[in-house]
Design an enzyme around this catalytic site. Structure first.
Site, PDB file in Angstrom:
ATOM      1  N   GLU A  38       0.830  -1.196   0.000  1.00 37.03           N
ATOM      2  CA  GLU A  38       0.000   0.000   0.000  1.00 37.03           C
ATOM      3  C   GLU A  38       0.870   1.254   0.000  1.00 37.03           C
ATOM      4  O   GLU A  38       1.932   1.267   0.622  1.00 37.03           O
ATOM      5  CB  GLU A  38      -0.918   0.001   1.232  1.00 37.03           C
ATOM      6  CG  GLU A  38      -1.895  -1.162   1.250  1.00 37.03           C
ATOM      7  CD  GLU A  38      -2.800  -1.135   2.472  1.00 37.03           C
ATOM      8  OE1 GLU A  38      -2.610  -0.248   3.339  1.00 37.03           O
ATOM      9  OE2 GLU A  38      -3.701  -1.995   2.566  1.00 37.03           O
ATOM     10  N   HIS A  54      -7.906   1.325   2.251  1.00 38.55           N
ATOM     11  CA  HIS A  54      -7.707   0.911   3.657  1.00 38.55           C
ATOM     12  C   HIS A  54      -8.429   1.868   4.605  1.00 38.55           C
ATOM     13  O   HIS A  54      -7.838   2.410   5.539  1.00 38.55           O
ATOM     14  CB  HIS A  54      -6.211   0.858   3.990  1.00 38.55           C
ATOM     15  CG  HIS A  54      -5.892  -0.041   5.151  1.00 38.55           C
ATOM     16  ND1 HIS A  54      -4.713  -0.726   5.251  1.00 38.55           N
ATOM     17  CD2 HIS A  54      -6.598  -0.358   6.269  1.00 38.55           C
ATOM     18  CE1 HIS A  54      -4.697  -1.425   6.373  1.00 38.55           C
ATOM     19  NE2 HIS A  54      -5.842  -1.223   7.007  1.00 38.55           N
TER      20      HIS A  54
END
Length: 404
Positions: free
Chosen positions: A259, A282
């Site tokens: 990420e 997220h």
């Protein structure tokens, strides 16, 4: 004055709590890499992070003043918990504070995907009026399969039943079924029964690669899939293949194997551009309510550990629930868990005429934690004697409350 470093936009509530108890608080908006973190931790006693900052053994070894780490999130796999314990650094997280936010997002995504709203929305933005019921269903009467029946899974189970769904769950640990939910004896049993499959497992290494091509193939054709847990539990390419073949009718993914570190960074994934797929950065627990609750919860845990030695809900140290010290001096002795340590501690105290008003011991794997309340002040000779015990890891002394 103790110093706290809070990274990754930890909620201002945490700053307020720590500042009000006399800590100097430094905040930074983004994550730091290993070298930057080592430099920033010089002279810092408390570290607050979220999911992006990696607290490695190297970082912990180069932070001699560090007392505790607060993970202002659920997961702690970004922290080397063993290295922290070996250095006597307590680690605390927020296992409950954002549960509701994740559950509400999962519910909303189930409904959106089952009604194929991502496709209808895209068509409208493209200027196409695609009014049809093709592929759209109610979730009432459908079966929800929950993998991981913890704090999030159980609350999701209850709300899904209230919406008219049947619930089946799978967990490797023994769990009490809530409502009318039933336990699957195998993952395969759940996958064959569920119209919606959602993963809510924790970040332990054993969950890596949990869901791949074999598991997607075992799902009912036309089922929906959600992953709001950890990026490494799922094979993204396998999900892409299952979506492209039509075997899986839709998916929502909030977590990814790799990420970006900060807001605005570029993002790429095999799942981009797929029909009826919701991708989110997220944000399962990222509501203002959840972040405020997390800020308050973790900051208070850090404060309590420093002031009283309490390790309640620590994820890496033996757990002891302790009150304020009152008029006594408290000695917290973290050690390697081998036979005879308590006797050695008490012998050292007795040799130096330290009277014990109260004492608690807890162990957790290879670590032990003895907390002793003494009716008098403790001389440096006493601490040196305790440090000479072979199993010694770290000592902290908390003075009487009126001396704080």
């Amino acid at each position: 004055m103790l110093k706290a470093l809070l990274l990754e936009n930890v909620h201002p509530t945490a700053v307020e709590i720590l500042s009000s108890h006399g800590y100097e608080v430094i905040t930074r908006s983004g994550a730091l890499d290993e070298a930057e973190l080592i430099e920033a931790l010089q002279g810092v006693h408390l570290l607050g992070i979220r999911s992006k900052t990696q607290v490695t053994r190297q970082v912990i070894d180069h932070a001699p003043d560090l007392i505790a780490i607060g993970a202002f999130c659920i997961g702690t796999n970004q922290i080397d918990l063993g290295a922290a314990a070996e250095r006597g650094v307590g680690v605390f997280n927020a296992p409950f504070s954002n549960t509701r936010s994740v559950v509400e997002m999962a519910i909303s995504e189930m409904i959106s995907l089952t009604r194929r709203l991502p496709e209808r929305n895209k068509a409208m933005h493209d200027g196409v009026w695609d009014k049809t019921a093709d592929g759209s269903h109610e979730i009432r009467g459908k079966t929800l399969g929950i993998i991981g029946y913890g704090n999030i899974g159980t609350q999701l189970s209850v709300l899904a039943e209230n919406l008219g769904m049947s619930v089946i769950f799978y967990d490797t640990a023994e769990k009490l079924a809530l409502g009318n939910a039933r336990r699957a004896t195998t993952l395969e049993e759940l996958l064959g029964a569920a119209d919606v499959v959602t993963i809510h497992v924790d970040g332990r290494p054993g969950n890596a690669g949990l869901f791949g091509a074999e598991q997607f193939a075992a799902m009912k054709r036309g089922a929906i899939f959600l992953n709001l847990s950890r990026g490494f539990v799922m094979d993204n390419e396998a999900l892409r293949d299952a979506i492209m073949s039509g075997h899986v009718a839709g998916a929502a993914v909030d977590v990814f194997p790799t990420e970006p570190k900060k807001r605005g960074d570029a993002f790429d994934s095999e799942l981009r551009g797929l029909a009826n797929v919701i991708l989110t950065p997220h944000i399962g627990g990222s509501t203002l309510e959840a972040q405020e609750s997390i800020g308050e919860f973790v900051a208070n845990k850090l404060r309590d550990y420093v002031r009283t030695g309490s390790t309640t809900l620590s994820v890496n140290l033996p757990n002891l629930a302790l009150e304020t010290t009152g008029s006594i001096t408290r000695i917290a002795f973290l050690h390697r868990n081998t036979p005879g340590v308590l006797a050695a501690v008490n012998n050292a105290l007795a040799t130096h005429n330290v009277n014990i008003d109260g004492q608690l011991l807890a162990t957790r794997g290879e670590f032990g934690y003895v907390v002793t309340d003494a009716g008098s002040s403790v001389d440096p000779e006493v601490l040196n004697a305790l440090k000479d015990i072979d199993q010694y890891i770290r000592i902290r002394v908390m003075p009487p409350s009126h001396l704080r």
